[in-house]
Design an enzyme around this catalytic site. Structure first.
Site, PDB file in Angstrom:
ATOM      1  N   GLU A   1      -4.554  11.801  55.644  1.00 11.72           N
ATOM      2  CA  GLU A   1      -4.833  10.413  56.024  1.00 11.72           C
ATOM      3  C   GLU A   1      -3.795   9.521  55.373  1.00 11.72           C
ATOM      4  OE1 GLU A   1      -8.906   9.627  54.953  1.00 11.72           O
ATOM      5  OE2 GLU A   1      -9.678  10.600  56.744  1.00 11.72           O
TER       6      GLU A   1
ATOM      7  N   HIS B   1      -9.961  -2.030  57.057  1.00  7.34           N
ATOM      8  CA  HIS B   1      -9.524  -0.811  57.738  1.00  7.34           C
ATOM      9  C   HIS B   1      -8.710  -1.223  58.963  1.00  7.34           C
ATOM     10  CE1 HIS B   1      -9.489   3.069  59.684  1.00  7.34           C
ATOM     11  NE2 HIS B   1     -10.038   3.603  58.602  1.00  7.34           N
TER      12      HIS B   1
ATOM     13  N   ARG C   1      -3.331   2.152  53.506  1.00  4.84           N
ATOM     14  CA  ARG C   1      -4.153   1.377  54.443  1.00  4.84           C
ATOM     15  C   ARG C   1      -3.799  -0.114  54.481  1.00  4.84           C
ATOM     16  NH1 ARG C   1     -10.136   3.208  53.855  1.00  4.84           N
ATOM     17  NH2 ARG C   1      -9.270   5.038  54.857  1.00  4.84           N
TER      18      ARG C   1
ATOM     19  N   HIS D   1     -13.841  -3.197  55.287  1.00  7.22           N
ATOM     20  CA  HIS D   1     -14.212  -1.779  55.188  1.00  7.22           C
ATOM     21  C   HIS D   1     -14.757  -1.375  53.818  1.00  7.22           C
ATOM     22  CE1 HIS D   1     -14.182   2.420  56.255  1.00  7.22           C
ATOM     23  NE2 HIS D   1     -13.327   2.730  55.299  1.00  7.22           N
TER      24      HIS D   1
ATOM     25  N   ARG E   1      -7.793   0.995  47.794  1.00  7.20           N
ATOM     26  CA  ARG E   1      -8.274   2.374  47.665  1.00  7.20           C
ATOM     27  C   ARG E   1      -7.520   3.321  48.594  1.00  7.20           C
ATOM     28  NH1 ARG E   1     -11.940   5.264  50.652  1.00  7.20           N
ATOM     29  NH2 ARG E   1     -12.480   3.410  51.855  1.00  7.20           N
TER      30      ARG E   1
HETATM   31  C1  SIN Z   1     -11.565   6.801  57.738  1.00  6.73           C
HETATM   32  O1  SIN Z   1     -12.084   7.817  58.178  1.00  6.73           O
HETATM   33  O2  SIN Z   1     -10.574   6.279  58.215  1.00  6.73           O
HETATM   34  C2  SIN Z   1     -12.187   6.127  56.540  1.00  6.73           C
HETATM   35  C3  SIN Z   1     -11.934   6.933  55.349  1.00  6.73           C
HETATM   36  C4  SIN Z   1     -12.107   6.094  54.115  1.00  6.73           C
HETATM   37  O3  SIN Z   1     -12.560   4.964  54.173  1.00  6.73           O
HETATM   38  O4  SIN Z   1     -11.731   6.573  53.055  1.00  6.73           O
END
Ligand code: SIN
Length: 426
Positions: free
Chosen positions: A129, A253, A302, A363, A398
């Site tokens: 991610e 997010h 993010r 988020h 985060r």
């Molecule tokens: C996501 O699945 O994009 C969220 C994961 C997260 O908030 O750490």
């Protein structure tokens, strides 16, 4: 670091009943459930939760839980990525604790019954991610990781429900943390919609109180958080005199399904893992805009991607950008992201053939109730764990999928601290 203190000035109605335990845990996400399951070995636990056990944010987590489990990975690399995402404001000792203890905690979660997706060789399958330079996200049920973790923990809790060491009260809104004459947390007042004796305003009394109440996304017009995320824990801690830090570090997010400007409240998340598997972001004119903004392009941390999306929206005078997952194929998308595909389809969008409209939404609260490495707040006897807490792990931003891990690692640490100290509390 910004610090807030608020004097106690609200009074709650006098309790009509009282329940006694050694530890009162407020909240039933990964943090609250982990503590309840482990702390019952140290004393009698009473877990109270605002609605039903699975209602909090944990069950909504899609992407997964980050831990250095892969052969090419190491806690040191996870440390590096977390510090980079945190913008220089993480507490390095806290991050080191997270990344070092994380892999073992995730293995224990699997041993408890969480059915993580597996690779061909039987090891836990890992994906990537934003902000991670290695594949280190364990996932379950395709994109339903939180739901599976919540299921496994609740099942484990139900299995020990007959144990006199643990009790659960659902539909219990905690109104205050109670402190004794020495300023030590000694329970909570709560309003229960229950039956019989436990109904209306009462008190849950104990020798320690743990806040594991989640975040405050519902304060925002548009959020990925469920309806129960109303910031109760921060308010409770403030009134009890605890230090709260970094509340300004609210994470947006970047890819939340855009349902029009009148859409309010909890909005459907499109996990970072979709970009982790290769989906692209395009502005409304079809241009991929992240490659020019960061070397990791769509997999930048993010905050970078969220800013990139907002800038692209401004530059094109649009209210969303597009997430393009069409090249991943219908079969792969349906298998890997069943929840997301079903949710998109319910709005008439098929990610296998259509561009998906996305925009940022609130988020995660990276700040919260200040704790140390043992989860202790600045009020004696009061602990905080999970999104409500500030452990120093997240800094200004985060890193994806570090939140479930933080709840797990600190939940375990709090249970150990309780086991070591409860006997000395009168
Ligand atoms: C996501 O699945 O994009 C969220 C994961 C997260 O908030 O750490």
């Amino acid at each position: 670091m910004t610090e807030f203190r608020l004097p106690r000035r609200l009074l709650t109605e006098a309790p009509g009943w009282a329940e006694h335990a050694d530890v009162v845990v407020v909240g039933s996400g990964i943090a609250g459930l982990t503590i309840a399951l482990e702390a019952r070995k140290a004393g009698r636990v009473l877990l109270v939760t605002k609605t039903g056990l699975p209602a909090g944010s944990t069950a909504w987590a899609q992407g997964g839980i980050a831990a250095a489990l892969g052969p090419e990975d190491s806690p040191e690399q996870h440390l590096h990525d977390t510090l980079m995402a945190g913008g220089g404001l993480c507490d390095e000792d806290a991050v080191r604790t997270l990344v070092t203890e994380g892999p073992q905690r995730v293995r224990e979660l699997a041993a408890l019954g969480t059915e993580f997706e597996r690779a061909d060789d039987g090891t836990i399958a890992l994906t990537r991610e934003g902000g991670h330079r290695r594949d280190r996200i364990a996932h379950a049920g395709g994109d339903a990781t939180g739901k599976e973790i919540s299921r496994a923990l609740i099942e484990a809790l139900r299995a020990v429900e007959e144990d006199p060491g643990i009790d659960v009260i659902e539909h219990a809104l905690v109104t205050d943390v109670l402190t004794d004459a020495h300023g030590r947390a000694c329970g909570v007042s709560l309003h229960v919609i229950g039956e019989g004796r436990i109904d209306g305003v009462g008190a849950a009394l104990g020798r320690a109180v743990v806040l594991a109440t989640g975040g405050f996304g519902q304060v925002y017009a548009s959020t990925t958080n469920p309806p129960v995320s109303t910031g109760d824990g921060v308010a409770l801690a403030l009134r009890a005199g605890a230090q709260i830090v970094d509340l300004e570090f609210v994470q947006f997010h970047p890819t939340v399904l855009w349902l029009g400007r009148t859409a309010k409240g909890q909005q459907p998340l499109i996990s970072e893992a979709v970009r982790g598997e290769g989906a692209h972001l395009r502005d409304v004119e079809g241009r991929r805009f992240m490659a020019d903004r960061h070397e990791l392009a769509e997999l930048a941390p993010r905050d970078v991607v969220a800013k990139g999306v907002v800038t692209a929206m401004a530059e094109t005078a649009a209210e969303h950008v597009w997430l393009d997952a069409r090249h991943l194929g219908a079969e792969f998308l349906a298998e890997r992201f069943p929840t997301i595909v079903a949710r998109c389809r319910s709005y008439g969008i098929d990610p296998a053939t259509d561009l998906v409209p996305v925009a940022p939404a609130q988020h995660y609260a990276s700040g919260g109730v200040r704790t140390d490495l043992r989860g202790r707040t600045t009020v004696p006897g009061l602990y905080a764990c999970g999104e409500v807490s500030w452990t120093g792990v997240h800094g200004a931003n985060r890193l994806a999928s570090n939140s479930l891990l933080e709840g797990l690692v600190w939940g375990h640490r709090i249970a150990i601290d309780l086991a070591e100290t409860l006997a000395d509390v009168p």
